[in-house]
Design a protein around this motif. Sequence first.
Motif, PDB file in Angstrom:
ATOM      1  N   CYS A  16     -16.056 -19.389  -2.198  1.00 20.52           N
ATOM      2  CA  CYS A  16     -17.330 -19.114  -1.769  1.00 20.52           C
ATOM      3  C   CYS A  16     -17.550 -17.554  -1.590  1.00 20.52           C
ATOM      4  N   ALA A  17     -16.854 -16.801  -2.256  1.00 20.79           N
ATOM      5  CA  ALA A  17     -17.149 -15.239  -2.110  1.00 20.79           C
ATOM      6  C   ALA A  17     -17.334 -14.816  -3.428  1.00 20.79           C
ATOM      7  N   GLU A  18     -18.115 -13.943  -3.384  1.00 25.86           N
ATOM      8  CA  GLU A  18     -18.418 -13.004  -4.704  1.00 25.86           C
ATOM      9  C   GLU A  18     -17.328 -11.818  -4.843  1.00 25.86           C
ATOM     10  N   PHE A  19     -17.236 -11.352  -5.969  1.00 24.65           N
ATOM     11  CA  PHE A  19     -16.280 -10.548  -6.322  1.00 24.65           C
ATOM     12  C   PHE A  19     -16.056  -9.393  -5.428  1.00 24.65           C
ATOM     13  N   ALA A  28     -17.989  -4.308   2.917  1.00 29.48           N
ATOM     14  CA  ALA A  28     -19.155  -4.916   2.775  1.00 29.48           C
ATOM     15  C   ALA A  28     -19.706  -5.030   4.010  1.00 29.48           C
ATOM     16  N   GLN A  29     -19.088  -5.462   5.153  1.00 28.30           N
ATOM     17  CA  GLN A  29     -19.403  -5.904   6.356  1.00 28.30           C
ATOM     18  C   GLN A  29     -20.300  -4.237   7.173  1.00 28.30           C
ATOM     19  N   THR A 115     -24.330 -10.997   7.306  1.00 29.63           N
ATOM     20  CA  THR A 115     -23.106 -10.111   7.816  1.00 29.63           C
ATOM     21  C   THR A 115     -21.911 -10.810   6.823  1.00 29.63           C
ATOM     22  N   VAL A 116     -20.706 -10.547   7.159  1.00 28.90           N
ATOM     23  CA  VAL A 116     -19.691 -10.989   6.044  1.00 28.90           C
ATOM     24  C   VAL A 116     -18.589 -11.729   6.920  1.00 28.90           C
ATOM     25  N   GLN A 121     -10.134 -18.513   6.923  1.00 26.83           N
ATOM     26  CA  GLN A 121      -9.052 -18.919   5.903  1.00 26.83           C
ATOM     27  C   GLN A 121      -9.439 -19.207   4.567  1.00 26.83           C
ATOM     28  N   TYR A 122     -10.569 -19.902   4.599  1.00 20.50           N
ATOM     29  CA  TYR A 122     -11.292 -20.307   3.237  1.00 20.50           C
ATOM     30  C   TYR A 122     -12.579 -19.538   2.982  1.00 20.50           C
ATOM     31  N   THR A 123     -13.208 -19.024   3.851  1.00 22.22           N
ATOM     32  CA  THR A 123     -14.265 -18.111   3.904  1.00 22.22           C
ATOM     33  C   THR A 123     -14.485 -16.772   3.828  1.00 22.22           C
ATOM     34  N   ARG A 124     -13.096 -16.256   3.773  1.00 21.59           N
ATOM     35  CA  ARG A 124     -13.172 -14.666   3.985  1.00 21.59           C
ATOM     36  C   ARG A 124     -13.741 -13.858   2.694  1.00 21.59           C
ATOM     37  N   GLY A 125     -14.775 -13.108   3.093  1.00 22.05           N
ATOM     38  CA  GLY A 125     -15.609 -12.352   2.101  1.00 22.05           C
ATOM     39  C   GLY A 125     -16.849 -12.996   1.708  1.00 22.05           C
TER      40      GLY A 125
END
Length: 184
Positions: A16-19, A28-29, A115-116, A121-125
């Motif tokens: 779920c995170a862009e590069f 980014a935050q 926000t970021v 665990q699965y959604t960092r970024g």
Amino acid sequence: MIQFFLNVARGRISACAEFNFYNDPEAAQVVLKEFINITILPYEVCRRFHLPWDFFDIWTNSGSKVSNFVRRSVLESAKPARAAGRDGYRSCDGYCMALVIDRSVVLSAEPVYCTVELSGQYTRGQMIVDWDGLFQQPCNALVVKELDIEKIQGLFILMVRPQTSAVLPMSTVVKSEYDSNNNT
């Protein structure tokens, strides 16, 4: 009747995170906290827009030095897309450059709070977009929803052939180029 709208966070580098957000979510935050009115072109939007292959071939083979550079820069990334039968080439970075040069390539955008996710665990970024104002924070970003791919194609042609008139619709330039290539 009940309608469901699926807001899919499709990542490019994780589920779920862009590069860029994935590689440095803290940076980014900071950008989202410290800057206001930034424009974000999400990967999900870029995925919906392709440069048709006939246009791509003209863009990368116009014979100019810039066109030769573009061809060397994008050819390897275009090969798998063409081999997989995609409708065309997707140029996320190119679409961002077009947006910076000419804001009118954006057909639709929405001011929202973003926000970021830093600790999931699965959604960092993952960029979190508060479409409904649930966080009760002021809007800090303009999220692009639709692009004018014809206008972007016009800018791409001007990049490799500055003498081309930007007034002509891209379909005319591509058709004219296609006809001249197939009549020889």
